[in-house]
Motif scaffolding. Sequence first.
Motif, mmCIF file in Angstrom:
data_model
loop_
_atom_site.group_PDB
_atom_site.id
_atom_site.type_symbol
_atom_site.label_atom_id
_atom_site.label_comp_id
_atom_site.label_asym_id
_atom_site.label_seq_id
_atom_site.Cartn_x
_atom_site.Cartn_y
_atom_site.Cartn_z
ATOM 1 N N SER A 26 -26.168 -19.556 -19.657
ATOM 2 C CA SER A 26 -26.949 -18.638 -20.695
ATOM 3 C C SER A 26 -26.663 -17.151 -20.521
ATOM 4 O O SER A 26 -27.708 -16.443 -20.881
ATOM 5 C CB SER A 26 -28.295 -19.000 -20.721
ATOM 6 O OG SER A 26 -29.003 -18.971 -19.387
ATOM 7 N N SER A 27 -25.513 -16.400 -19.962
ATOM 8 C CA SER A 27 -25.764 -15.086 -19.492
ATOM 9 C C SER A 27 -24.431 -14.489 -20.268
ATOM 10 O O SER A 27 -24.568 -13.133 -20.033
ATOM 11 C CB SER A 27 -25.733 -15.154 -17.959
ATOM 12 O OG SER A 27 -26.628 -15.269 -17.370
ATOM 13 N N ILE A 60 -22.790 -23.002 -27.036
ATOM 14 C CA ILE A 60 -23.588 -21.911 -27.565
ATOM 15 C C ILE A 60 -25.215 -22.301 -27.555
ATOM 16 O O ILE A 60 -25.311 -23.542 -27.642
ATOM 17 C CB ILE A 60 -23.352 -21.315 -28.843
ATOM 18 C CG1 ILE A 60 -21.890 -20.817 -28.920
ATOM 19 C CG2 ILE A 60 -24.624 -20.544 -29.372
ATOM 20 C CD1 ILE A 60 -21.881 -19.226 -28.332
ATOM 21 N N ARG A 61 -25.795 -21.574 -26.944
ATOM 22 C CA ARG A 61 -27.359 -21.609 -26.867
ATOM 23 C C ARG A 61 -27.877 -20.572 -27.395
ATOM 24 O O ARG A 61 -27.544 -19.399 -27.466
ATOM 25 C CB ARG A 61 -27.706 -21.784 -25.415
ATOM 26 C CG ARG A 61 -27.272 -22.965 -24.677
ATOM 27 C CD ARG A 61 -27.980 -22.861 -23.239
ATOM 28 N NE ARG A 61 -27.179 -24.205 -22.343
ATOM 29 C CZ ARG A 61 -28.040 -25.369 -22.240
ATOM 30 N NH1 ARG A 61 -29.167 -25.413 -22.985
ATOM 31 N NH2 ARG A 61 -27.501 -26.300 -21.808
ATOM 32 N N SER A 63 -31.894 -24.941 -26.373
ATOM 33 C CA SER A 63 -30.903 -26.232 -26.248
ATOM 34 C C SER A 63 -29.591 -25.704 -26.845
ATOM 35 O O SER A 63 -29.302 -25.152 -27.586
ATOM 36 C CB SER A 63 -31.499 -27.395 -27.196
ATOM 37 O OG SER A 63 -32.566 -27.629 -26.537
ATOM 38 N N LEU A 64 -28.609 -26.509 -26.179
ATOM 39 C CA LEU A 64 -27.151 -26.564 -26.572
ATOM 40 C C LEU A 64 -26.830 -26.834 -27.971
ATOM 41 O O LEU A 64 -27.280 -27.971 -28.313
ATOM 42 C CB LEU A 64 -26.369 -27.111 -25.474
ATOM 43 C CG LEU A 64 -24.792 -26.946 -25.491
ATOM 44 C CD1 LEU A 64 -24.451 -25.618 -25.187
ATOM 45 C CD2 LEU A 64 -24.263 -28.180 -24.849
ATOM 46 N N LEU A 88 -17.117 -24.325 -27.911
ATOM 47 C CA LEU A 88 -17.767 -23.034 -28.771
ATOM 48 C C LEU A 88 -18.270 -22.276 -28.295
ATOM 49 O O LEU A 88 -19.010 -22.215 -27.335
ATOM 50 C CB LEU A 88 -18.663 -24.041 -29.893
ATOM 51 C CG LEU A 88 -19.463 -23.418 -30.810
ATOM 52 C CD1 LEU A 88 -18.720 -23.410 -32.064
ATOM 53 C CD2 LEU A 88 -20.958 -24.380 -31.252
ATOM 54 N N HIS A 89 -17.645 -20.698 -28.651
ATOM 55 C CA HIS A 89 -18.291 -19.766 -27.608
ATOM 56 C C HIS A 89 -18.665 -18.539 -28.664
ATOM 57 O O HIS A 89 -18.730 -17.495 -28.159
ATOM 58 C CB HIS A 89 -17.500 -19.399 -26.656
ATOM 59 C CG HIS A 89 -16.122 -18.826 -26.704
ATOM 60 N ND1 HIS A 89 -15.276 -18.722 -28.136
ATOM 61 C CD2 HIS A 89 -15.281 -18.314 -26.026
ATOM 62 C CE1 HIS A 89 -14.324 -17.983 -27.953
ATOM 63 N NE2 HIS A 89 -14.257 -17.853 -26.524
ATOM 64 N N THR A 90 -18.408 -18.569 -30.042
ATOM 65 C CA THR A 90 -18.937 -17.547 -31.056
ATOM 66 C C THR A 90 -19.800 -17.934 -32.139
ATOM 67 O O THR A 90 -19.159 -18.976 -32.971
ATOM 68 C CB THR A 90 -17.725 -16.797 -31.277
ATOM 69 O OG1 THR A 90 -16.906 -16.313 -30.363
ATOM 70 C CG2 THR A 90 -18.216 -15.398 -31.837
#
Length: 296
Positions: free
Chosen positions: A199-200, A229-230, A248-249, A263-265
């Motif tokens: 989460s950073s 992503i959270r 939560s994710l 998934l990162h954006t």
Amino acid sequence: MGLRKDIWKVFLVKKSLQDIMTSGFLPDTTLDITGDLKFYTFLADPFGLKEDNIFYIFAEYYDYRTRKGIIECLSFDENITLLERKTVLSEPWHLSYPYVFKQGDCFYLLPEASKNNKLTLYQADVFPDKWKKLCDIDLGGDIAVDATPFFHNGLWWLFYMLATKSPGRQHELHVAYASCLTGPWTRHKQNPIQKGAASSRPGGTPIILPNGSIILPVQDCLTTYGRGIRPLIFDALTPDHICCTVGSLLKIPTSLAPYIEGLHTLSSIGDMTLIDAKKTDLSAKGIFLQILRELK
């Protein structure tokens, strides 16, 4: 030798970022706006603006053969018909995470460029394809990864992760603030405000909820890069105090198959949302490409 390669694609979701972040749900209905991918290339890190009924989507275009990212812009009409796709920013170093935003009548672009050991802010001479360097953002020696600017309560805020090889400093979320976009910037006294691979790392557009809370999409890289992503939810964000909690994710829709491995954006574009999703490849061509790299 990393034989398995991440292949990312960009998708458009006809649902607002606020609805997605507050519901914790990504709908199955998405639109693939990447198009066909050439051999061992991908499109990732989408950010966009809607101007004069045109959707301008900026993204990292990466080629495993050159191992360098450049920034492309894809423009679409209101029917999501592709009008144009072109390279809008290329440097000798790797570029990604092209955070594009508008303030007043000016357009700005703040791409990830930690390989250059700088964080450079660009301003458009002619939007969307001609950019000039405005300034390097000074963070007191911090080298920022995926820097995400945000204007709130009369101040500019910058969320970023540190670019460091030190195991004790990796996966830390830092914050700085300034009264002017070009600085001077002050690093927050509570830094790092968040720790841990889950989460950073910033992963999209911050949003303000009706109750005043702020949500920053953050990457979960706990088991692999770009796992998901959270929401990172801020109940307080002032120069004196920051208070945040991790949500939560988000579940990746099965309709994105085979792009369901990461998934990162998540970024806002009008009342819709841009996402990227990945599959991994372990083809013979990829193995051959890696062998050639190692021989060089």
